[in-house]
Design an enzyme around this catalytic site. Sequence first.
Site, PDB file in Angstrom:
ATOM      1  CE  LYS A 116      15.863 -20.299  -7.030  1.00 23.17           C
ATOM      2  NZ  LYS A 116      16.762 -21.147  -6.825  1.00 23.17           N
TER       3      LYS A 116
ATOM      4  CB  CYS B 227     -15.472   8.185  17.971  1.00 18.20           C
ATOM      5  SG  CYS B 227     -16.878   7.722  17.482  1.00 18.20           S
TER       6      CYS B 227
ATOM      7  N   GLY C 294     -13.897   7.560  22.684  1.00 18.92           N
ATOM      8  CA  GLY C 294     -12.882   8.634  23.756  1.00 18.92           C
ATOM      9  C   GLY C 294     -13.631   9.890  24.048  1.00 18.92           C
TER      10      GLY C 294
ATOM     11  N   GLY D  67       0.787  -1.292   0.084  1.00 17.96           N
ATOM     12  CA  GLY D  67       0.121  -0.137  -0.029  1.00 17.96           C
ATOM     13  C   GLY D  67       0.761   1.304  -0.039  1.00 17.96           C
TER      14      GLY D  67
ATOM     15  CB  THR E 273      11.371 -12.166  -5.871  1.00 17.35           C
ATOM     16  OG1 THR E 273      11.112 -11.377  -4.566  1.00 17.35           O
ATOM     17  CG2 THR E 273      10.839 -10.990  -6.935  1.00 17.35           C
TER      18      THR E 273
ATOM     19  CD  GLU F   4      -9.489   8.933  13.975  1.00 14.24           C
ATOM     20  OE1 GLU F   4      -9.888   9.964  14.206  1.00 14.24           O
ATOM     21  OE2 GLU F   4     -10.149   7.843  13.943  1.00 14.24           O
TER      22      GLU F   4
ATOM     23  CG  HIS G 299     -13.574   8.598  13.702  1.00 13.78           C
ATOM     24  ND1 HIS G 299     -12.954   7.742  14.689  1.00 13.78           N
ATOM     25  CD2 HIS G 299     -14.762   8.226  13.446  1.00 13.78           C
ATOM     26  CE1 HIS G 299     -13.764   7.072  15.086  1.00 13.78           C
ATOM     27  NE2 HIS G 299     -15.015   7.357  14.703  1.00 13.78           N
TER      28      HIS G 299
ATOM     29  CD  GLU H 210     -21.205   0.811  21.753  1.00 13.42           C
ATOM     30  OE1 GLU H 210     -21.169   2.030  21.779  1.00 13.42           O
ATOM     31  OE2 GLU H 210     -20.362   0.044  21.289  1.00 13.42           O
TER      32      GLU H 210
HETATM   33  N1  GLN Z   1     -19.341   2.691  19.800  1.00  9.74           N
HETATM   34  C1  GLN Z   1     -19.551   4.267  19.704  1.00  9.74           C
HETATM   35  C2  GLN Z   1     -20.790   4.111  19.124  1.00  9.74           C
HETATM   36  O1  GLN Z   1     -21.196   3.520  18.028  1.00  9.74           O
HETATM   37  C3  GLN Z   1     -18.305   4.822  19.246  1.00  9.74           C
HETATM   38  C4  GLN Z   1     -17.772   4.595  18.101  1.00  9.74           C
HETATM   39  C5  GLN Z   1     -16.592   4.903  17.384  1.00  9.74           C
HETATM   40  O2  GLN Z   1     -15.645   5.206  18.466  1.00  9.74           O
HETATM   41  N2  GLN Z   1     -16.340   4.906  16.175  1.00  9.74           N
HETATM   42  O3  GLN Z   1     -21.343   5.488  18.811  1.00  9.74           O
END
Ligand code: GLN
Length: 539
Positions: free
Chosen positions: A192, A386, A388, A21, A194, A517, A515, A410
């Site tokens: 080899k 999220c 977190g 990747g 490869t 990130e 997210h 949840e």
């Molecule tokens: N489990 C949580 C939810 O569904 C958080 C999801 C996550 O961290 N991507 O809302």
Amino acid sequence: MGKRRTYIFITGGVMSGVGKGVASASLGAILKSRGLRVTAVKIDPYINVDAGTMNPVEHGEVFVTRDGDETDQDIGNYERFLDEDILKVNYMTTGRVYLSVIQRERTLGYGGKTVEVVPHVPQEVISRIKLAAKHHDADVTIIEIGGTVGEYQNVLFLEAARMMRIETPDDVLVGLVSYLPVPGALGEMKTKPTQYAVRTLNSAGIQPDFVIGRSTHRIDDLRKKKMAVHCSVQAEDIFSAPDVSSVYEVPRVMEEEGLGARVVKKLKLRAGKPDLRAWNKLTKSIANAKKPVRIGVVGKYAASGDFNLSDAYLSVLESIKHAAWSIGRKPEIVWIDAGELEKTKKISKKIDGILVPGGFGSRGVEGKILAAKFAREKKIPYLGLCYGMQLACIEFARHVLHMRGAHTTEIQPDAAHPVIHLMNEQEEKMKNKSYGGSMRLGSYICRLKKGSRARKLYGEAAVEERHRHRYEFNPDYRQAFEQKGLVVSGESPDGMLAEIIELKNHPFFMGTQAHPEFLSRPFKPHPLFLGFLHACTKK
Ligand code: GLN
């Protein structure tokens, strides 16, 4: 006649996990640096329709695209290396391909013909590749075929490459990213495996146009010559990709090896001179960042036999790195196992900040809550992504608002204080077991509150962030939270969803339902990560 489009298929040889990747993404980067329009397609050979229903422990990170596709982490590499948004059209799995062939057959889309695995399945693959190329108006489309040659699973994708090459031989290249071991006992690089990989590719009717050899070392001329004979690939089409200290060095290494020039020549592309200034600046700043900043990442880490895998947090890690390097610091990740933390209840004081990334389910949850409490009380910078963010809210409810039964539904559907609960539209979906592709996915607008830390960091009144969740902050509790200093500083345009929270009178305590990130790029660190890292260096 439309614009000329060219295609480079990348296949893997010998074994997986050698960085196919990153090699593909780097090839894309050096071609883009020549002024070409580049996009990338990732093909995953499994039956799953997307990566969303797969356990990240098994599969690695689920990367979410702007338009809400749940894909493989390689798509993240493409976004970071190409600095382009990669979309749903850029991703396919065996499941997705078969699903559309079958659906077309059921609607008489094949006009009564016998629908066969070959050619109809590869044809579907080809039409998807072309669609992605067209959508991005790409001069060059890089198609990474998951897995390694010789696996039963990816044969139909190799078949697509073969068929495309027959159709338009001048516009298609096939590369093989292979591995050359240097066994300790021998102290010599072996070619080899490869050679066999090339033969295997040959048996699928494909002769590779070039080979990228991953190894701990450079491939010397002697071995390049030997490989040329046995692989029927010219020595100048064999490129070394030795281990480097950072993946962001790979574009430079590939350029120095001459891969870009060679590809341009083979495809007869009209391209400019490569301009790797930004990449060189980046690798320099990586090398110059000496003073460490230590970030504790509290997650669920999977043991795979004797090995520990942390791939599930790939984009989070990269985001920390981007931000740290940009302020001249050397990022050091301290993995904190959330499950262990539940038992030991101890966090090392030798960290500068705590990050709790996204997650699902009950394992390690109390550990993550403990981490948020520690950060809040000890005034250590905290960033919650999220889950977190959700768990930081639960911590605050339990220990500041004294709501002992605070939880997310949840984990505890009948929680006395459901401070995190299922979003309205999700209830029906859960009742019908409609789990696949049904979360709140992709980009959503978030409005930022005036005067908040979030607004200052982003420097804008509204931003877009990517999401992947079913649960949300329960607005019934908002007032109680805000009175005690945990405020909602980002919300959905209709004001219904809390998207960002932040704590007053704390050096840095933020949580986001999104997210971030997925948006951090090596040349453009994400504002929240940047703010967090800044705070971490001020301790
Ligand atoms: N489990 C949580 C939810 O569904 C958080 C999801 C996550 O961290 N991507 O809302």
